[in-house]
Structures are given as structure tokens and as C-alpha cells.
Design an enzyme around this catalytic site. Structure first.
Site, mmCIF file in Angstrom:
data_model
loop_
_atom_site.group_PDB
_atom_site.id
_atom_site.type_symbol
_atom_site.label_atom_id
_atom_site.label_comp_id
_atom_site.label_asym_id
_atom_site.label_seq_id
_atom_site.Cartn_x
_atom_site.Cartn_y
_atom_site.Cartn_z
ATOM 1 N N MET A 174 40.136 82.492 105.652
ATOM 2 C CA MET A 174 40.652 82.775 104.991
ATOM 3 C C MET A 174 41.201 81.093 104.458
ATOM 4 S SD MET A 174 41.252 85.528 104.683
ATOM 5 C CE MET A 174 42.762 86.243 103.467
ATOM 6 N N GLU A 219 35.581 88.196 96.313
ATOM 7 C CA GLU A 219 35.696 89.633 97.977
ATOM 8 C C GLU A 219 34.064 90.579 97.600
ATOM 9 O OE1 GLU A 219 38.071 88.844 99.675
ATOM 10 O OE2 GLU A 219 39.816 88.195 98.457
#
Length: 206
Positions: free
Chosen positions: A11, A89
């Protein structure tokens, strides 16, 4: 022949920012780009949301049971030649859909660049990412750092500000008090051991 690319990282490593920069580079040269995102990722709705504050509407939101190859074929016919496909994603796509992206790159000769996470907050692989690690022509790590300053490799999940190490694989960032933090392996193990210790103490006191 064009290639299927997998660009992964923990992340906050700049995946969405990199994707948007690549889109800009192609379009600056008059080339057509489409951005694809799985419907599973509800963060941002129909938009790609960079942590730098940059947003852009995606061209195609795809369900887990849809054939990406056929969708791209239709888009190519109706809107003209696609010069590059960018996927955000990508970890949320199914194995067969990753195979479809591979066929798009090889059979349609369209560079297909996929961005996503390699593992979840329990260090288990996502279905889409595991398939990409096996079949992508090119695999690149996008790097970031842990709060301690070391290279971050894994993702920690926080609920109400505290790290947790159990729960479903998919819980979208910033929804239901869930957020994520990139961690180095040492910090990940430290927080996990603390979590298990506190859980054990709570069970003992009941």
C-alpha cells in the site's frame, strides 16, 4: 507481440499514480488508452483515486463473471484502435480473467499493464495476483517504505486505528473504519505478536 505486465507493491507505493502517469504519456502522443477496474473495488466508485489527490474516471468497470477479452473486442470495434490497456486493483480479478488479459496482449497485440497488490493483510496471495505471477511477461515491484524507514513488503490492516490479523480477505480501504498501512516484515511480525498476545489475554480474562 505486446506483453502482459504486472506492477505490484505494498500500500502507498504509488500504483495508481504510476497508472495515471502512463495513461498521460500515451495520450500526450495521441494514442488511445482504456482504464479497467474490477467492480469489487468500490473505493472511488467509477474513478481511479490516487493518494496524491488525482482522480480519473475509468472506462470499464468489470464484474467477476464478465469476459474481459470480449469486452475489449467490442470497445475496439466501437471506439477505434486501443494502444494500451491499464488495469487498476488487478488482484480482485478472477484467474480466468487474468488469462483473458494475457490473450488480449498476445492475440490483440495490445500492451496490458496491471497494477495491484501481491498479498493480503494475512500475507496470503490474491487469486488474480497469483495467476499474474505465473504468466505475466514482465513483473516489476513498486517500492515504498515502512514507518520505521525499512522497505515495506506487506500490508497491515487497521480497524478503528488498531492492527488486526483476522477477517475476510476483501475489506475496502476507508470503509467501515478499515484502513491499511504498508509494513516491513519486522514490524508486521511485531504487530501480529502483540495482537495475538492481547487476544489471548482477553480470552483469559473472560
Amino acid at each position: 507481440m505486446s506483453k502482459l505486465y504486472f506492477r505490484y507493491g505494498a500500500m502507498n507505493c504509488g500504483k495508481s499514480t504510476n497508472l495515471l502517469q502512463v495513461a498521460h504519456n500515451y495520450e500526450e502522443r495521441g494514442m488511445n488508452v482504456i482504464i479497467i477496474k474490477p467492480k469489487t473495488d468500490t473505493k472511488g466508485g467509477e474513478n481511479i483515486v490516487s493518494r496524491l489527490g488525482i482522480t480519473r474516471k475509468v472506462d470499464m468497470l468489470v464484474n467477476k463473471d464478465e469476459d474481459v477479452y470480449k469486452l475489449v473486442e467490442i470497445w475496439n470495434t466501437e471506439n477505434g484502435k486501443i494502444h494500451c490497456i491499464l488495469v487498476d486493483e488487478v488482484q480482485f480479478f478472477k484467474k480466468n480473467q487474468i488469462d483473458q488479459f494475457f490473450n488480449i496482449a498476445v492475440k490483440m497485440d495490445i500492451p496490458t499493464i496491471c497494477y495491484g497488490l501481491r498479498t493480503d493483510f494475512l500475507m496470503n496471495g490474491f487469486e488474480g495476483s497469483k495467476r499474474l505471477l505465473l504468466i505475466a511477461h514482465s513483473i516489476e515491484e513498486l517500492k515504498t517504505i515502512c514507518a520505521c524507514g525499512k522497505k515495506a513488503l506487506v500490508n497491515g490492516r487497521k480497524v478503528n486505528g488498531k492492527f488486526v490479523f483476522e477477517g475476510k480477505q476483501v475489506a475496502i480501504d476507508k470503509e467501515d473504519s478499515v484502513e491499511y498501512e504498508s509494513l516491513c516484515p519486522k514490524c508486521y511480525i511485531k504487530y501480529k505478536e502483540l495482537y495475538l498476545k492481547n487476544k489471548e489475554a482477553a480470552c483469559t480474562n473472560e
